[in-house]
Scaffold this active site. Sequence first.
Site, PDB file in Angstrom:
ATOM      1  N   ASP A 281      -4.428   1.813 -29.447  1.00  0.00           N
ATOM      2  CA  ASP A 281      -5.407   2.450 -28.579  1.00  0.00           C
ATOM      3  C   ASP A 281      -6.006   1.368 -27.676  1.00  0.00           C
ATOM      4  OD1 ASP A 281      -7.175   4.363 -27.540  1.00  0.00           O
ATOM      5  OD2 ASP A 281      -8.707   3.809 -28.992  1.00  0.00           O
ATOM      6  N   THR A 283      -9.520   1.769 -25.807  1.00  0.00           N
ATOM      7  CA  THR A 283     -10.963   1.726 -25.899  1.00  0.00           C
ATOM      8  C   THR A 283     -11.397   1.476 -27.337  1.00  0.00           C
ATOM      9  OG1 THR A 283     -11.118   3.280 -24.066  1.00  0.00           O
ATOM     10  CG2 THR A 283     -13.078   2.980 -25.423  1.00  0.00           C
ATOM     11  N   THR A 746      -3.545   5.374 -24.276  1.00  0.00           N
ATOM     12  CA  THR A 746      -4.957   5.515 -23.948  1.00  0.00           C
ATOM     13  C   THR A 746      -5.208   6.819 -23.215  1.00  0.00           C
ATOM     14  OG1 THR A 746      -6.806   4.521 -22.733  1.00  0.00           O
ATOM     15  CG2 THR A 746      -4.605   4.207 -21.825  1.00  0.00           C
ATOM     16  N   GLY A 747      -6.421   7.288 -23.293  1.00  0.00           N
ATOM     17  CA  GLY A 747      -6.814   8.481 -22.567  1.00  0.00           C
ATOM     18  C   GLY A 747      -7.420   8.187 -21.217  1.00  0.00           C
ATOM     19  N   ARG A 862      -3.755   8.727 -20.002  1.00  0.00           N
ATOM     20  CA  ARG A 862      -4.188  10.125 -20.112  1.00  0.00           C
ATOM     21  C   ARG A 862      -3.480  10.843 -21.261  1.00  0.00           C
ATOM     22  NH1 ARG A 862      -8.978  10.514 -17.611  1.00  0.00           N
ATOM     23  NH2 ARG A 862      -8.903  10.157 -15.374  1.00  0.00           N
TER      24      ARG A 862
END
Length: 1343
Positions: A281, A283, A746-747, A862
């Site tokens: 990940d 963040t 990651t988003g 995303r």
Amino acid sequence: LFTRDEKKYVTRFWKEIRVGDFVCLHCNEIIPADILLLSSSDPDGLCHIETANLDGETNLKRRQVVRGFSELVSEFNPLTFTSVIECEKPNNELTRFRGCIIHDNGKKAGLHKENLLLRGCTIRNTEAVAGIVIYAGHETKALLNNSGPRYKRSQLERQMNCDVLWCVLLLVCMSLFSAIGHGLWVWRYQEKKSLFDVPESDGSSLSPVTAAVYSFLTMIIVLQVLIPISLYVSIEIVKVCQVYFINQDMELYDEDTDSQLQCRALNITEDLGQIQYIFSDKTGTLTENKMVFRRCTVSGVEYSHDANAQRLARYQEADSEEEEVMPRGGLASQRGSIGSHQSVRMTHRPQSMKSHWRTGNRAEAKRVGILSKRTAFSSPMEKDITPDPKLLEKVSECDRCLSLARHQEHPLAHLPPELSDVFDFFIALTICNTVVVTSPDQPRQKVRVRFELKSPVKTIEDFLRRFTPSRLTAGCSSIGSLSTCKSNHKPSFLSSLSSESTLLRLDERLSPPTPAVATNGYGSQVDGWVTEPPLEQEPKLKPEELELRYEAESPDEAALVYAARAYHCTLVDRLHDQVSVELPHLGRLTFELLHTLGFDSIRKRMSVVIRHPLTDEISVYTKGADSVVMDLLLPCNSDDARGRHQKKIRSKTQNFLNLYAVEGLRTLCIAKRVLSKEEYACWLQSHLEAESSVDNREELLFQSAIRLETNLHLLGATGIEDRLQEGVPETITKLQEAGLQIWVLTGDKQETAINIAYACKLLDHEEEVITLNAESQEACAALLDQCLHYVQSRGLRSNPEKTDNKVTVGFSPLSPPPSPTAPNPGPSLVIDGRSLAYALDRNLEDKFLFLAKQCRSVLCCRSTPLQKSMVVKLVRSKLKAMTLAIGDGANDVSMIQVADVGVGILGQEGMQAVMASDFAVPRFRHLERLLIVHGHWCYSRLANMVLYFFYKNTMFVGLLFWFQFYCGFSASAMIDQWYLIFFNLLFSSLPQLVTGVLDKDVPAHMLLSKPQLYRSGQNMEEYRPRTFWLNMVDAAFQSLICFFIPYLAYYNSDVDLFTWGTPITAIALLTFLLHLGIETKTWTWLNWITCGFSILLFFTVALVYNSSCATCYPPSNPYWTMQTLLGDPVFYLICLIAPITALLPRLFFKALQGSLFPTPLQLGRQSARKFPKRLSTPTETSQGRPGGDEHSTRESVSPPAPLSQDCASHPSWHTQPACSPEASGEPSVVDTSVPLRDDTALEGLSTQAPGSSMWGAAVPEGCPRESKVKSTSAGRAAPLSSLFSLPSFSSLNWISSLSLVSGLGSVLQFSRSSLQMDKPDGDFLSGPSQAEQDLRGQTTDYF
């Protein structure tokens, strides 16, 4: 628990609670079951809970009394409850609860998660609550989520199970062969009755077939030692010890968070040494997850906040300066005294590392600890935001204008459009969130007012009750609501922070407050503090302790609220139906909160519906991802001037958003919509129906939010900075050098993720980046084909069809890496969430996977939590590769659980990731040492241990099997049965356990400086089918030698069976120990003791047994056997000749292979022996470890001049090196390994990465490169293990690969040198030894 018999609440055990019971709870009590909230002491029907026991989050969550009960004025009475509750069956979904309650009047109200108090949570900030039990016992959501420890089987263990099956097959074959042989023997000599043949009851003998069957079953029992049952027990013991030493490694301890590595899975430690893919990940994993408001744009105007940027830079500079002037002795004395998990880091870090803690002095450090410990996302760096002067002036002007026009009909209409947008922008930042406002006087046990760690203290509420006895009895039944006590203390909680010196004196009396200037810039008068306790009573709260605290569910929300407060727009109160905002001139504005549409990963936004106090209009404030919000804006009309202006604002805002993304900032768009009464009434009707619905409630609420969040008016956008954790770039570089392929999932939006990827060196500016963005599945397929064609045309990697199945696809074979002039191994791939969804389709996943494995790194933007787990599962299942997933939040749980090894980070997003993981690390940088050092060691130890077990059992069984040729395959044994029992249990068990726990094939500093050595575990070099079968062949050969040499020695003699079998047992034991010595790379005093103890134990047991058990088991007679053998010279001769002859092929092969064809591990071992670690290598200096900066290097190394003048005679007394055995809690060792052909052979091992140290870079100038300078820790007493360490001087170059022989040669050489000394033994350690002096002049004989 309410009882109808007594008609009152009584105390009961949790196990006595049943569904339907009424429960009353008070503040700070833990909820015993899943309870539907029916009553609260809060007049607004609110209850605050802390869910730390469930997910680790310390911020408060708000719960609401069920609709229909919140209006009750009198106290709730369970006897009058007649409603009917319908709810779903028990399930493990913590974030969802569906049901309805039907009242007596027929009205039906929906139930959702905001009405449910989950078991394990703690009541906070609420005096008392009451409710009815919905789920109890094992049906509660908390227990349904507790599935117990997950069992994973390591790859090495799976391979070992296959080899055990081969051993079973081999056992059956040997037994079958013996049975056939025995049948033939009985058939041939049937007429001659053998002495051992037991006749049947009628006097007849067994038939050959029956005898063969009996022989088969007997041989299964006799040879069952071939199946290594004890191996499984021994492996578990070794793994437990390995986990202990990993936990004791101080390099895996983080002082900032006061946390260390946690091994939550004990059975997959060896998998850490075989990882091929890392899925991370971003963040909170690569970054700090400390969101800092950096800049913003409002109404198309960008405000860069340069002063705020300078403030953030000062945090880093202050941190570096503090570390440079830190006293040398401060580390040991202060490590245990800092109680806060956000205390200042006392270890030394290089100045190049980015720090996120302002540590200008110790007072500041303690201020960070005491204030930030209580509330998440509230460090000074996050809170103390410096406003932009231009924007601050506009906010002040807007506030003044509204204060003058507030009594007019439409005050906002008198503002220019830009000022109106500025006002709405900050109102949206303040109220469009779920932040809970708290203050120190609220009963929350987590609050600490001292620096003690993990010690119970009284709550602040107890202090304040003694200060002001009448304060809490003035009608303020809800401490969570500040508005109910406005007259007494409303602005006092906004008082600014006082000086650092007064902050630290927590035991000082609380003086009467005076008018103070609050942090939002307006004056405040404090009333009501009239009582002063004596000095010797409880510690008092300082004014800075009384400021409002914001309990945010995410750091983004906290950052925006603190940013609004910096511009004097302060959130002071939040209830379930209203939000209060304080402005300098307008005063307190109370917005009626009509609805809150929470954030979800699909909508990627949240909204609040409020009634504006100035205009009485119903407004919708929305904040969310720019990729979503920009598509929901009201279409602009080019014919209208306002439409053209709005279109221009959108264009400018989009440009600024792109700029923020390039800078690596997290972006959010802020928008607004004003609803007419008709629009709101129409929407409200459908929304209420969705809320009260039982079936498909989430879907209906989702559609309701979609209908409301349209035709928005853009206000502005924000850029929030989330800085990289220290050491992340260096860690990623090392892991890539180790052959690990890193994927970041990651988003965040693509531009932000790419910028962070460049910053952390996941992407290289000199390499090509393939970006895959497709709008449809067909376009995605076309792009994949195009990218594949491009990659294959360049010939970046070999075709997968030609890849050896034994080597995992996507990794180059183990060979010297290309030279620096060679082309890059491959490009990097960047793919967005939409394209990733298309690529994961069954028709395209193979193409996507083939493209991804050609790339050096992959960045997925995303991506949703489901997509993360799908990617990990795809790589694991298709490529059969070892995967590791690392994350810190709840959205990473599915990815962590799917991977072979899951690693959680102890971050600010709760404990969900840690609780689902196999290993938990404080920081991402610790992953390097966990994998490259401990992972490699664990794999190497266990692999060699498994092979040794197979060898030992096969060799011992072979001795019994060869004897069957001389006893008619009758399953007889020439070894006494007690020796058969004790051999594996006592005589040969301890040395292999010690080696499995303590052996280090390569020292830690060499593994860290040459991460390419990690590839040996990826390619399973230590343990593969070929090595297994070679091991078995060698065992068979050694059994032949150990059997026939005693057989020939006692041939035609009159010795009995046991007098001949006992020497075979002794020879086997000596051969096992010598074989183990050859395979042991690192010798400690424990190795020597256990080997000597095993030999001594065997002879002691033999002497005692042979002298005391003459006729224990007739007709066997072991009496005085060992005593007779000890007086026979032949016994000593065969005990010397047989082991050497048996091991000679292995000795010769290893010496030849180590001299002519050394492996990278052998080269690394030899280099480590030539150049022992005395200095901190430049590579470790750049990694941010304790002791890694220039200051610590000066501390740990003697001055250069004296060292170069007399480095052999004056060992440097300094702090223990970070990778020393003492630092990791293991006994000190002597490293012995395979020789190098010459010094230049090391150049072919790997290519030096930029900034990494050369092989001999750690040797000081003027010192002989082959000399060894031993160092002792001055900071603590030397452990016992260091006193028993043996010197590691090899005596013969060609045979130095043999660890045991090298160690014995060291002892002999060391003794020879000491005999040449003129000084007596008592002065041996007082000055330079002859051996040390010889080292100065000799550079070829010693390593």
